[in-house]
Scaffold this motif. Structure first.
Motif, short mmCIF file in Angstrom:
data_model
loop_
_atom_site.label_atom_id
_atom_site.label_comp_id
_atom_site.label_asym_id
_atom_site.label_seq_id
_atom_site.Cartn_x
_atom_site.Cartn_y
_atom_site.Cartn_z
N CYS A 361 0.63 -5.87 -3.59
CA CYS A 361 -0.29 -6.98 -3.39
C CYS A 361 -1.72 -6.44 -3.29
O CYS A 361 -1.98 -5.50 -2.52
N THR A 362 -2.61 -6.98 -4.11
CA THR A 362 -4.02 -6.60 -4.03
C THR A 362 -4.81 -7.74 -3.40
O THR A 362 -4.33 -8.86 -3.29
N GLY A 363 -6.03 -7.45 -3.02
CA GLY A 363 -6.83 -8.50 -2.40
C GLY A 363 -8.31 -8.21 -2.42
O GLY A 363 -8.73 -7.06 -2.32
N GLY A 364 -9.08 -9.25 -2.59
CA GLY A 364 -10.51 -9.17 -2.35
C GLY A 364 -11.36 -8.94 -3.56
O GLY A 364 -11.18 -7.96 -4.27
N GLY A 365 -12.27 -9.88 -3.83
CA GLY A 365 -13.23 -9.71 -4.91
C GLY A 365 -14.58 -9.28 -4.36
O GLY A 365 -15.27 -10.05 -3.71
N ILE A 366 -14.93 -8.03 -4.58
CA ILE A 366 -16.23 -7.50 -4.16
C ILE A 366 -16.87 -6.83 -5.36
O ILE A 366 -16.23 -6.05 -6.06
N ALA A 367 -18.12 -7.13 -5.61
CA ALA A 367 -18.81 -6.50 -6.73
C ALA A 367 -18.83 -5.00 -6.55
O ALA A 367 -19.12 -4.49 -5.47
N GLY A 368 -18.46 -4.27 -7.62
CA GLY A 368 -18.58 -2.83 -7.60
C GLY A 368 -17.33 -2.05 -7.28
O GLY A 368 -17.35 -0.83 -7.29
N VAL A 369 -16.21 -2.76 -6.97
CA VAL A 369 -14.94 -2.07 -6.75
C VAL A 369 -13.85 -2.79 -7.52
O VAL A 369 -13.97 -3.96 -7.86
N ASP A 370 -12.75 -2.06 -7.79
CA ASP A 370 -11.60 -2.63 -8.49
C ASP A 370 -11.06 -3.82 -7.69
O ASP A 370 -11.00 -4.94 -8.17
N HIS A 371 -10.64 -3.59 -6.47
CA HIS A 371 -10.30 -4.61 -5.48
C HIS A 371 -10.69 -4.07 -4.12
O HIS A 371 -10.90 -2.87 -3.95
N ALA A 372 -10.78 -4.96 -3.14
CA ALA A 372 -11.11 -4.52 -1.79
C ALA A 372 -9.95 -3.79 -1.14
O ALA A 372 -10.14 -2.84 -0.39
N ALA A 373 -8.71 -4.26 -1.43
CA ALA A 373 -7.53 -3.67 -0.79
C ALA A 373 -6.35 -3.74 -1.74
O ALA A 373 -6.29 -4.63 -2.60
N SER A 374 -5.43 -2.82 -1.58
CA SER A 374 -4.16 -2.88 -2.30
C SER A 374 -3.07 -2.31 -1.41
O SER A 374 -3.29 -1.33 -0.70
N SER A 375 -1.92 -2.95 -1.46
CA SER A 375 -0.79 -2.50 -0.65
C SER A 375 0.43 -2.32 -1.53
O SER A 375 0.64 -3.06 -2.49
N VAL A 376 1.23 -1.31 -1.22
CA VAL A 376 2.53 -1.11 -1.87
C VAL A 376 3.54 -0.78 -0.78
O VAL A 376 3.29 0.10 0.06
N HIS A 377 4.64 -1.51 -0.80
CA HIS A 377 5.74 -1.24 0.13
C HIS A 377 7.02 -1.00 -0.67
O HIS A 377 7.27 -1.68 -1.67
N LEU A 378 7.83 -0.07 -0.20
CA LEU A 378 9.16 0.17 -0.75
C LEU A 378 10.18 -0.17 0.31
O LEU A 378 10.10 0.32 1.45
N LEU A 379 11.13 -1.03 -0.04
CA LEU A 379 12.20 -1.44 0.87
C LEU A 379 13.53 -0.97 0.30
O LEU A 379 13.69 -0.88 -0.92
N GLY A 380 14.49 -0.68 1.16
CA GLY A 380 15.77 -0.19 0.67
C GLY A 380 16.92 -0.48 1.61
O GLY A 380 16.73 -0.74 2.80
N VAL A 381 18.12 -0.41 1.05
CA VAL A 381 19.33 -0.53 1.85
C VAL A 381 20.22 0.69 1.60
O VAL A 381 20.04 1.40 0.61
#
Length: 381
Positions: A361-381
């Motif tokens: 999930c990414t987030g945030g529109g700020i001029a001058g950066v790709d995105h403000a934030a990005s998250s990656v989670h790995l879940l498993g059983v």
């Protein structure tokens, strides 16, 4: 490292909920998640509320009437990555042995805004200047789409095929806002928003919804426990004039860290929920997440590998394009969807034999950066 489990989760249907206030939606998800985990409110030691546009102290307002006895409530805002960031922070607290069982929920009521594009950051003169010049998020992704069609062996029909795939998945998901299938021809014929992106290639902006998960250092009481194998949140790096707009650098960086943290690689992932706010985003994230080598996103899509029944189904929920994108709830809802697949509870859209799931999930529109934030989670059983 101590195992952190998702012991229960739930979400409300995403869509328009006339006459229902945001706290009521959130409370529905919270109570269902607690029931899914088989716990009472007395076992929850802290609460994390993810929200973007709901105002101050929303978390306390929401849990006020649920009988929690003065436990800490943390309000988390990180644009579209707010829900995922809430999970990330809660996991840190559990690893630090500050708590052993916590609740994370996300909530958004976008119908209260009255329509239009999601507001960009208003405290930055450069971003405001970009917005006045038309550089809202649909335009940014349209630029990426135009460049993608120019550089890759791709056609507008390939972009449309992402919407077709995800709308099919959404038709199988009782929680999705858009539950009707579509065709490539219908997608391309829908109203142009920002060339080459038509209406059906953009996630709905009028949607309300909530999702909640229970995280614990203890295995679940009712459901098969799902482990949080890795959790990464990163911020954007200032872009230079010659940066490649197809690079999705922030997501690629988060993914590398998440794979390393979990001791896994892209080849180990069985199911993915990613941030397909626009069709072009899904194709770019195939490459950023390592699901396809650079330049090979379209062949991966055309091969059917990312469809239900394929090698690595992407957005079996329907993704943002079909399920909807209530900002604060999105990252948590991705976790709930993956939890259901890993437990074999996803119904008609179940990914058979899924053992490792990835949420991005990414987030945030700020001029001058790709995105403000990005998250990656790995879940498993």
């Amino acid at each position: 490292m101590q195992d952190i489990h998702i012991t229960g989760g739930a979400m409300t249907p995403f869509g328009r909920h006339p006459g229902v206030l945001a706290p009521e939606l959130a409370q529905q998800a919270i109570l269902k998640a607690m029931d899914d985990a088989g716990i009472t409110k007395d076992e929850i030691q802290a609460i994390y509320c993810a929200n973007v546009l709901g105002g101050m102290i929303l978390g306390q307002l929401i849990v006020r009437d649920l009988g929690f006895a003065g436990i800490p409530v943390y309000n988390v805002e990180n644009a579209c990555a707010s829900g995922a960031t809430g999970v990330h922070l809660a996991r840190h607290a559990l690893l630090a042995q500050q708590y052993d069982t916590v609740l994370v929920f996300g909530i958004e009521q976008l119908t209260a805004l009255g329509g239009g594009t999601i507001p960009l950051q208003r405290n930055d003169h450069k971003t405001e200047l970009y917005a006045k010049a038309g550089m809202v998020l649909p335009a940014v992704y349209a630029m990426r789409g135009t460049r993608f069609l120019h550089e890759r062996d791709a056609t507008p029909a390939d972009l449309a095929a992402v919407a077709v795939k995800n709308r099919h998945n959404g038709s199988l998901n009782e929680y999705a806002q858009q539950r009707t299938e579509t065709t490539v021809e219908e997608v391309l014929a829908s109203r142009m928003i920002a060339d080459p992106l038509t209406l059906l290639q953009c996630c709905p902006s009028q949607v309300d919804g909530a999702a909640a998960v229970v995280l614990s250092t203890r295995p679940g009481k009712k459901q098969k426990p799902v482990k949080v194998l890795s959790s990464v949140v990163v911020s954007g790096i200032r872009e230079e004039a010659d940066d490649d707009i197809l690079d999705a650098e922030i997501t690629a960086r988060a993914a590398r860290q998440a794979y390393e943290q979990a001791g896994l690689g892209p080849q180990d992932v069985n199911v993915v929920e990613l941030h397909d706010a626009f069709t072009i985003a899904e194709l770019l994230y195939y490459e950023a997440l390592g699901l396809a080598p650079r330049g090979e996103a379209v062949p991966l899509l055309r091969s059917g590998a990312t469809r239900l029944g394929g090698r690595v189904p992407v957005n079996p929920s329907g993704g943002l394009l079909a399920k909807g994108h209530p900002l604060g709830a999105t990252g948590v809802a991705q976790m709930v969807e993956l939890m259901w697949h890993l437990q074999g509870r996803a119904g008609a859209r179940q990914v058979a034999g899924a053992r490792i799931g990835l949420a991005q999930c990414t987030g945030g529109g700020i001029a001058g950066v790709d995105h403000a934030a990005s998250s990656v989670h790995l879940l498993g059983v």
